[in-house]
Write an enzyme that holds these catalytic residues in place. Sequence first.
Site, PDB file in Angstrom:
ATOM      1  N   THR A  94       0.837  -1.189   0.000  1.00  0.00           N
ATOM      2  CA  THR A  94       0.000   0.000   0.000  1.00  0.00           C
ATOM      3  C   THR A  94       0.876   1.244   0.000  1.00  0.00           C
ATOM      4  O   THR A  94       1.832   1.335   0.753  1.00  0.00           O
ATOM      5  CB  THR A  94      -0.982   0.032   1.188  1.00  0.00           C
ATOM      6  OG1 THR A  94      -1.538   1.332   1.268  1.00  0.00           O
ATOM      7  CG2 THR A  94      -0.325  -0.290   2.509  1.00  0.00           C
TER       8      THR A  94
ATOM      9  N   GLU B 115      -5.609  -3.080   2.642  1.00  0.00           N
ATOM     10  CA  GLU B 115      -5.656  -3.934   3.834  1.00  0.00           C
ATOM     11  C   GLU B 115      -6.967  -4.704   3.955  1.00  0.00           C
ATOM     12  O   GLU B 115      -7.088  -5.609   4.777  1.00  0.00           O
ATOM     13  CB  GLU B 115      -5.489  -3.072   5.099  1.00  0.00           C
ATOM     14  CG  GLU B 115      -4.130  -2.438   5.278  1.00  0.00           C
ATOM     15  CD  GLU B 115      -3.975  -1.098   4.549  1.00  0.00           C
ATOM     16  OE1 GLU B 115      -4.716  -0.872   3.565  1.00  0.00           O
ATOM     17  OE2 GLU B 115      -3.125  -0.306   4.950  1.00  0.00           O
TER      18      GLU B 115
ATOM     19  N   LYS C  37      -7.747  21.099  11.223  1.00  0.00           N
ATOM     20  CA  LYS C  37      -8.077  21.477  12.603  1.00  0.00           C
ATOM     21  C   LYS C  37      -8.059  22.991  12.712  1.00  0.00           C
ATOM     22  O   LYS C  37      -7.004  23.605  12.648  1.00  0.00           O
ATOM     23  CB  LYS C  37      -7.071  20.849  13.562  1.00  0.00           C
ATOM     24  CG  LYS C  37      -7.370  21.128  15.004  1.00  0.00           C
ATOM     25  CD  LYS C  37      -7.457  19.828  15.763  1.00  0.00           C
ATOM     26  CE  LYS C  37      -8.288  19.995  17.016  1.00  0.00           C
ATOM     27  NZ  LYS C  37      -7.921  19.097  18.064  1.00  0.00           N
TER      28      LYS C  37
ATOM     29  N   TRP D  93     -12.921  20.408  13.945  1.00  0.00           N
ATOM     30  CA  TRP D  93     -12.447  19.654  12.773  1.00  0.00           C
ATOM     31  C   TRP D  93     -13.252  20.071  11.549  1.00  0.00           C
ATOM     32  O   TRP D  93     -14.474  20.146  11.602  1.00  0.00           O
ATOM     33  CB  TRP D  93     -12.608  18.152  12.992  1.00  0.00           C
ATOM     34  CG  TRP D  93     -11.709  17.597  14.040  1.00  0.00           C
ATOM     35  CD1 TRP D  93     -12.073  17.174  15.284  1.00  0.00           C
ATOM     36  CD2 TRP D  93     -10.303  17.390  13.938  1.00  0.00           C
ATOM     37  NE1 TRP D  93     -10.976  16.720  15.964  1.00  0.00           N
ATOM     38  CE2 TRP D  93      -9.865  16.841  15.164  1.00  0.00           C
ATOM     39  CE3 TRP D  93      -9.348  17.627  12.953  1.00  0.00           C
ATOM     40  CZ2 TRP D  93      -8.535  16.525  15.422  1.00  0.00           C
ATOM     41  CZ3 TRP D  93      -8.024  17.307  13.203  1.00  0.00           C
ATOM     42  CH2 TRP D  93      -7.634  16.761  14.426  1.00  0.00           C
TER      43      TRP D  93
END
Length: 542
Positions: free
Chosen positions: A185, A328, A439, A444
């Site tokens: 990956t 994954e 942020k 957020w």
Amino acid sequence: MKGLMQPTQLTLVHLFERAERYGRDKRIITATATAKVSTTYGAWAERTRLLGGVLDILKISKFGRVATLAWNSARHLELYFAAPCSNRVLHPLNFRLFPEQVTYIVNHAQDEVIFCDTSLWAILEPLMSTFTTVKHLVFMNDGKGEAPASVPGVQVHEYESLLQQAKAAEWNVTDENQAASMCYTSGTTGNPKGVVYSHRSTFLHTMAEMLADSLGVRESDTILPVVPMFHVNAWGLTHAATACGANLVMPGPDLSGKAIADHIVNEKVTVAAGVPTIWMAVLPELKGRDTSSLRAVVCGGAAVPKALSEAYREQIGLPILQAWGMTETSPISAVCTLNTAEQQLPVEEQAEIRTTVGRIVLGVDFRVVQPDTTTMVAWDGETSGELQCAGPWIASSYYNDSRSAESFTKDGWLRTGDVAVVDSVGRIRLVDRTKDLIKSGGEWISSVEIENELMSHPKVKEAAVVGVPHPKWSERPLACVVPKDGETITKEEIIAFLTPKLAKWQIPDDVVFIDQVPKTSVGKFSKKTLRDRFADYKLPSA
Ligand code: AMP
């Protein structure tokens, strides 16, 4: 009390034999650099068994890694099965990685042989002296480029002549848990991380792709995997197509919008899959053409803009089918098919649902948790947390990599690094990557949400939003916008467009116009490159 069923091993041999027995006359079409060639699974299966014999001739060890550097093609599919079915491990190489990363993955995986398309030799040639375990180089003539007569340090072979010398292999895989293939990956800082798929995980993932409520891959399909075979095994589509004898269209090197559109129309493709940037380029090329064969345009790997999905629905009558997964997770883990109730909803509500990644696929478990806990956030569609997964086709660790500790929880779940919310009926909406969230003053901000709005502007071709340092708020969003060809647009127009759609503090502080959004090795927006580029950018508000 134990069940009394047989302990049959779930291996790729079974998938292969389905194609060999039942798919004999079904077609695998490959667009090479110079031609379109067609074969059948029957002929493919014979060649694949011979290729098993070739690996014996080359004395590739048990579980020896068989690397490929190749476009999507029928020949690549031969390697996909010959390696694992003869107890070796397939390792498709991502040739778009940086050269030093290719060196890293070849040496880290300890590849013994590389099967290389001649058109890609120029990428490999300068790296050959950096490989420590490669003994053989096998050239596959794909109509472009030339194989050298010799290469220092390795034995050079030609694919077709090796096949002529070989005896057909009998497959004998006795342990479903042994490795079948591995992909690295690249969505990571530092060196790529290796994910090792077993026969069992591949078998079960293949069946999951055939579920009617996931991708529903079936014999009557003609499948076009635009996603490269090095990117999570072409999202498992080539395994699934083989197992059920669906026709396959392998696009080879030309991944332009026009070429992909031509395949869809000319080969009557039913299912095509790729990342959003592919589908952005294909749509204009489908205008006015017969796309009635299509039943699913599968898109994932990166946020799927609502505007893109709606543009498909409006133009060809078929919205995008969003799926979520990772290297994954094999990858398919969530698919946004609409259930019975959702199919009755007004079009606009359906479009909104399609901006989620849908529900988790049968077989996979998920949880969205508060930071550093195992506590599930409320399924209220608002509270966000990290998405974590577990299941039989989800990785349990990386291959020989100390970074596994950061990516798996103590109780064995995969930390995906994706931030998500879940609504009351279990649909998962990805808010951002943990590292792409902005942020600002303790709040957020989702870059994906702003991008989604930006990309619905009729004059915007692509847009990405990154956080740049700010003295007061710590970070503020910067919109990087690519106007559509021939269009001009101003910062003021963009801010005015966003203002009614977003909260005030989410509105980007500035807009820059760029030629294109930089892409990663698998064609996704590379936010990291943009962040690096604008790290010292001075916002007007700073
Ligand atoms: P890769 O291992 O290269 O396939 O990257 C996996 C990552 O791609 C995931 O962790 C997500 O961040 C992203 N991704 C995959 N599918 C989607 C999707 N449908 N929407 C948004 N991001 C996605």
